[in-house]
Every structure is written in C-alpha cells, then in structure tokens.
Scaffold this motif. Structure first.
Motif, PDB file in Angstrom:
ATOM      1  N   THR A 142       0.816  -1.216   0.000  1.00  0.00           N
ATOM      2  CA  THR A 142       0.000   0.000   0.000  1.00  0.00           C
ATOM      3  C   THR A 142       0.853   1.272   0.000  1.00  0.00           C
ATOM      4  O   THR A 142       0.672   2.153  -0.851  1.00  0.00           O
ATOM      5  CB  THR A 142      -0.945   0.015   1.211  1.00  0.00           C
ATOM      6  OG1 THR A 142      -1.785  -1.147   1.152  1.00  0.00           O
ATOM      7  CG2 THR A 142      -1.822   1.261   1.177  1.00  0.00           C
ATOM      8  N   ARG A 143       1.792   1.405   0.933  1.00  0.00           N
ATOM      9  CA  ARG A 143       2.599   2.623   1.005  1.00  0.00           C
ATOM     10  C   ARG A 143       3.543   2.742  -0.194  1.00  0.00           C
ATOM     11  O   ARG A 143       3.725   3.843  -0.734  1.00  0.00           O
ATOM     12  CB  ARG A 143       3.403   2.645   2.307  1.00  0.00           C
ATOM     13  CG  ARG A 143       2.541   2.837   3.552  1.00  0.00           C
ATOM     14  CD  ARG A 143       3.392   2.896   4.802  1.00  0.00           C
ATOM     15  NE  ARG A 143       4.304   4.039   4.771  1.00  0.00           N
ATOM     16  CZ  ARG A 143       5.247   4.252   5.676  1.00  0.00           C
ATOM     17  NH1 ARG A 143       5.411   3.391   6.670  1.00  0.00           N
ATOM     18  NH2 ARG A 143       6.023   5.306   5.601  1.00  0.00           N
ATOM     19  N   THR A 168       1.576   3.827  -3.183  1.00  0.00           N
ATOM     20  CA  THR A 168       1.292   5.264  -3.157  1.00  0.00           C
ATOM     21  C   THR A 168       2.475   6.055  -3.699  1.00  0.00           C
ATOM     22  O   THR A 168       2.307   7.019  -4.466  1.00  0.00           O
ATOM     23  CB  THR A 168       0.967   5.721  -1.721  1.00  0.00           C
ATOM     24  OG1 THR A 168      -0.179   4.993  -1.250  1.00  0.00           O
ATOM     25  CG2 THR A 168       0.673   7.206  -1.681  1.00  0.00           C
ATOM     26  N   ARG A 169       3.675   5.665  -3.289  1.00  0.00           N
ATOM     27  CA  ARG A 169       4.877   6.325  -3.818  1.00  0.00           C
ATOM     28  C   ARG A 169       5.002   6.122  -5.325  1.00  0.00           C
ATOM     29  O   ARG A 169       5.390   7.031  -6.062  1.00  0.00           O
ATOM     30  CB  ARG A 169       6.132   5.770  -3.130  1.00  0.00           C
ATOM     31  CG  ARG A 169       6.329   6.260  -1.692  1.00  0.00           C
ATOM     32  CD  ARG A 169       7.614   5.697  -1.128  1.00  0.00           C
ATOM     33  NE  ARG A 169       7.906   6.196   0.197  1.00  0.00           N
ATOM     34  CZ  ARG A 169       8.602   7.301   0.456  1.00  0.00           C
ATOM     35  NH1 ARG A 169       9.062   8.020  -0.555  1.00  0.00           N
ATOM     36  NH2 ARG A 169       8.831   7.687   1.698  1.00  0.00           N
ATOM     37  N   LYS A 192      -3.718   7.687 -11.050  1.00  0.00           N
ATOM     38  CA  LYS A 192      -4.576   7.460  -9.882  1.00  0.00           C
ATOM     39  C   LYS A 192      -5.598   6.348 -10.108  1.00  0.00           C
ATOM     40  O   LYS A 192      -6.144   5.797  -9.146  1.00  0.00           O
ATOM     41  CB  LYS A 192      -5.287   8.756  -9.504  1.00  0.00           C
ATOM     42  CG  LYS A 192      -4.424   9.764  -8.768  1.00  0.00           C
ATOM     43  CD  LYS A 192      -5.250  10.930  -8.266  1.00  0.00           C
ATOM     44  CE  LYS A 192      -4.428  11.872  -7.367  1.00  0.00           C
ATOM     45  NZ  LYS A 192      -3.374  12.555  -8.100  1.00  0.00           N
TER      46      LYS A 192
END
Length: 354
Positions: free
Chosen positions: A94-95, A98-99, A210
């Motif tokens: 997840t993190r 996002t990056r 996105k």
C-alpha cells in the motif's frame, strides 16, 4: 536498449571499481538538478555529445542515472518498475504503491526527486534493477510535454511491470463478473475512487496514474500495457463512474437509443453513426461522448456486455467479421430503442397484413 546506454552503464561500473572519488562526486550530485553540478561534468559530458543543449532530455537522463547508480550500484536484469513492485510485495504494497503512483504522475521537473526516494528504498532492501533500461526510459520522460506519446508509453510499461511484481497471482481477478462487482463495490463505498475514474476519461485508457490501483488488480499479469482487454477495463470503469447504475437487460447502444427517443433528437443518431464508424484508435473518444449523454438522462446499461465488446473494438487486429457482427448488434439495439413500442406494434401489424 541502445548501445550508447549500455556503454554508459559499463563506464559507470568501471568507475565503481577504480575511482571512488568519482562515485562520491556522482552520489553528491543527486542532491542537485540533473546536470547542475559542475564537479561531475568531466564524467558525464563525454557521453552527452557536443551538439546537445543544457536541457536536452538525453543529457539530463545521463546525469540523473549516473547519480542514482553511484548511490545504489546494483545492476540487474529486471526493470526499475519491476524491482519497485517486488519491494511493494515484500513490504506490503500500500505505502510503496502510493509512492509509485506519485512517481507516475511526475513530470520532467519532478521525476528526479521521486526517483531518488525510490532508489534509496531499493538500496535499503538490496534490490537491483536495470540501469540501461532506466536510462532509455528517462530519455523519453525528460521530454517536457507530459502528454508526449513516448512518455505515455513508458508510463504504461512501468505500470504493468510494477503490478505484475507487486500483486500475488491469487489477488488478480480477470473475469467480467468480478470486474463489475468491483465497480459496484466502489460505487457503494468509495466516492474518491469514482472521482478518479471519471478523471481518467481525459486520458488514454490506462494512462491516468490514480486509476491504476483501482484497475490493475483486475488485469491478467500476462496482458501487456497495450492489450485491448486491459484498456477496455480502464475505459469501462471510467464511463461507469459517470453514472454508476446498472441494467442487466440493456446494452449501452440501447441506452443511447433511449436517449435519442426521449430527446427526439437527430443529433444523437448522428453521434451514434459516428461511433459506429470509429476504430480502435478513436473509439474511446466517441464512447466518452455517448456515455455522458446516457448519464445525463439517467439511463443504465450492462457494463459486462460493454467490457466484452470493447475488448474486441480496442483490438486493432480484431477479425473484421467480429467487428461487423458487433456493429450490427449495436445498430440493432440502438434503433430498436429509438422506435417507440407503439410504432413497433404498428410496423408488425402492417408487415403481417402485407
């Protein structure tokens, strides 16, 4: 991959073994803009060529890659995006995802910052990647137009490479039913996701970063970035987000016909005829317009049927016979919806009495 890129990376590997001072200078140069540190000119300019300008995309790529390599000199066979996807799988994606999405959104002015952070994470986890391929990709990314075709191609390739590594095979659901269920779930619980999907309609299918986390888990790992089935998922998701209601019994063509009947407008038919003449290169533009008309009048359609049809329509190599059958079916659905039921009954009676 170009021979020039291979030669440059081989040169950097040689510096790594014999010139620690050069590597230290290149590492420090990453803190500045590509090509802005005079202390490393002697190492890179020989590869930039005498005719390149200060902001030449290839020159900027050379300086950035040199600094990144000096920071993390671990050359490997897989691409940067695939290596970053592997990191996402190892650390819970997840993190890192996002990056990665933020990196995909970067333009020529900001890509260096995002890559510095990403390579630092790869260094910390001792994951190498192919600097030759990265150099070729960045030579396209540094073209100043964010929507340049070469940059879009690189971005889509990076997206596929990342998610093919980041997602476990058991997470990927490629059937149409799962795709529609996913859209329904987003409509019920994630308004931000719907907004991102609507925004994606301003881009080529699959080219809006996105939207990638929302769609890639429903794309088969074997499908390449330009695969019509992948592009169809992005396009259908975008038009669904305009009006997230579903009819199990009506196609998009029939819904558009209902709009034409309700508005009693010949211009709707003109739009439909133009849509029927569209090919794989421009069907997305015509479909966006049609979907907005349907959404404006509140009609619903079956997105699973649309997904199946677009998987053919967006395929530039689809058999002509398949396209002929598809277009005939759309035309039949549209004109049956345009004609009121009373007219249909009258036509039937007249035909029977003839």
């Amino acid at each position: 991959m170009s021979r020039h890129s291979e030669s440059f990376i081989a040169y950097l590997q040689e510096l790594q073994t014999r010139d620690r001072g050069a590597m230290a200078a290149l590492r420090r140069s990453v803190a500045r803009g590509p090509g802005d540190d005079p202390t490393v000119y002697s190492y890179v300019e020989r590869f930039a060529g005498t005719e390149s300008t200060a902001d030449d995309p290839r020159r900027l790529a050379l300086y950035l890659v040199a600094g990144l390599f000096a920071r993390h000199p671990m050359q490997a066979s897989r691409s940067f995006a695939a290596a970053f996807g592997d990191l996402a799988k190892q650390r819970g994606h997840t993190r890192i995802e996002t990056r990665f999405v933020a990196l995909l959104e970067a333009d020529a002015e900001s890509i260096a910052t995002h890559l510095r952070h990403a390579v630092s994470l790869l260094e910390a986890n001792e994951i190498g990647f192919d600097y030759v391929r990265l150099l070729d990709d960045l030579s396209r990314w540094f073209v100043r137009d964010k929507k340049a075709p070469l940059m879009r191609t690189v971005r889509q390739h990076w997206t596929r490479a990342f998610y093919c590594e980041a997602l476990d095979a058991t997470e990927v659901r490629t059937d149409g039913a799962s795709f529609v269920s996913h859209l329904i779930e987003l409509a019920a619980h994630d308004r931000a996701a719907l907004a991102a999907l609507r925004q994606s309609l301003a881009f080529d299918p699959g080219d809006f970063p996105k939207a990638c986390p929302l769609i890639e888990p429903l794309v088969d790992p074997q499908w390449l970035s330009h695969d019509a089935r992948r592009r169809a998922r992005y396009l259908v998701a975008g038009v669904f987000a305009l009006n997230p209601i579903i009819s199990q019994e009506q196609s998009l063509a029939a819904a558009l016909g209902a709009v034409a009947r309700q508005r009693d407008s010949e211009s709707i038919e003109d739009r439909f005829v133009a849509l029927m003449g569209a090919d794989a290169e421009n069907i997305a533009d015509h479909l966006r317009q049609a979907a907005r008309l349907v959404a404006a009048d509140g009609f619903a359609y079956n997105p699973a049927w649309l997904l199946s049809d677009l998987s053919i329509w967006l395929n530039s190599r689809a058999e002509p016979a398949w396209m002929d059958r598809l277009r005939r079916r759309w035309a039949r659905d549209f004109y049956r919806a345009v004609q009121p039921s009373s007219d249909s009954q009258k036509l039937k009676t007249e035909t029977e009495g003839a």
